[in-house]
Structure formats: structure tokens, C-alpha cells
Scaffold this active site. Structure first.
Site, PDB file in Angstrom:
ATOM      1  CB  CYS A   1      39.034  39.938  43.077  1.00  0.00           C
ATOM      2  SG  CYS A   1      38.388  40.226  44.725  1.00  0.00           S
TER       3      CYS A   1
ATOM      4  CB  CYS B   1      36.143  37.863  44.060  1.00  0.00           C
ATOM      5  SG  CYS B   1      36.121  39.664  43.990  1.00  0.00           S
TER       6      CYS B   1
END
Length: 172
Positions: free
Chosen positions: A95, A98
Site C-alpha cells: 500500500c 500506507c
């Protein structure tokens, strides 16, 4: 002598910035003592050859995480039994957003050291914990105090947003 070519896509952020859009390539010949590795760069090419003088590459960027890793095995001790408020970022290694939140959480971990415990949890490897808290997407930041979830922040937000949530928890 036949040679083959193998392409590898750069996996790190640094390699992606330095490498030419074409992949880093390795050229192997049938002679085991002959190895030629070239890295096509934006401003030229960098080549390594077997038996060439050694070189030292400098690290341009290294991430020194401040938030500790928490797992399903350490969740109870680290999060639920903490005397201090706890911030946990639920993330996945694949991600991109993230990684942006990681940097913010690391800054917060340094700034609030001793007042708030900051952790990161990989939802791919510790899915049972994510499932308990109904984490359906990442990144998600949860704030806990006295064994209770007090705040949830879904998605990538500015640092001030996380700070405001922490301040609310500290005042409650």
C-alpha cells in the site's frame, strides 16, 4: 558463447528514482567467471564487472522507524495492557498511501514519546487482529485508551488530523 538477459523491476523507492524507466538488467554468459550487470540510469549507465575493483555505494535514504511493530502475538501486551494511550496504524506492505502514513506516525512517535505508544500492524500477516476491528481497507489508524478504541482515522490524512485526535484522547 550464448548469453541471456533477465530484467528485474526496481523494487525500492530509491531504485525507482535512479533507474531508467527500462528495467535494471543482468547479462550472464556461459562463462561463470564473466558477469556484467548494468543499471541504466537517467544520466548514463553504471556497470559492474566481475573481478573489477570494489566500490562503495552510499545510502541516500534509510528509514529508521520510530513506531514499533505489533503482531497478533504481542497485541494484548502492547496495546490492550498499555498504561498510556496507544496509536496503531493498520497497513499493508503493498500500500503506497500506507508508506506516507508511516512517515507521519514515526514523527508522532518521536514527538509524543512517553505520552503515547505508537505501533504499526501489517494486516496481511496479522489479519486476525484487523478482522476483530473490522479493518476493510488500509491505511487505518486506531487510537486506544484504557483498552477501548476511542478514535478511528481511515485513509491518508494530514499530520494535524492525527495530532488533533491524539490531543482529544490525552484530554479525555
Amino acid at each position: 558463447m550464448a548469453s541471456s538477459s533477465t530484467s528485474v523491476t526496481p523494487s525500492s523507492h530509491l531504485a525507482a528514482k535512479l533507474a531508467h524507466p527500462r528495467a535494471i538488467s543482468s547479462h550472464f554468459s556461459s562463462n561463470p567467471n564473466s558477469l556484467n550487470i548494468s543499471f541504466p540510469l537517467k544520466n548514463g549507465s553504471f556497470k559492474l564487472r566481475r573481478n573489477a575493483p570494489s566500490i562503495t555505494l552510499k545510502t541516500l535514504f534509510a528509514h529508521d522507524p520510530k513506531a514499533a511493530v505489533v503482531t497478533k502475538d504481542t497485541w494484548e501486551k502492547s496495546v490492550m495492557n498499555s498504561d498510556a494511550p496507544v496509536l496503531v496504524e493498520f497497513y499493508a506492505s503493498w500500500c503506497g498511501p500506507c508508506m506516507m502514513v508511516h512517515r507521519i506516525i514515526d514523527e508522532i512517535a518521536s514527538e509524543y514519546a512517553g505520552r503515547v505508544s505508537c505501533f504499526i500492524l501489517n494486516t496481511d500477516t496479522d489479519f486476525p487482529v484487523a478482522e476483530v476491528y473490522n479493518i476493510m481497507a488500509v491505511p487505518v489508524v486506531l487510537l486506544f485508551k484504557n483498552r477501548e478504541r476511542k478514535e478511528s482515522i481511515v485513509g491518508t490524512m494530514p499530520k494535524e488530523y492525527y495530532i488533533a485526535a491524539i490531543e482529544r484522547i490525552l484530554k479525555s
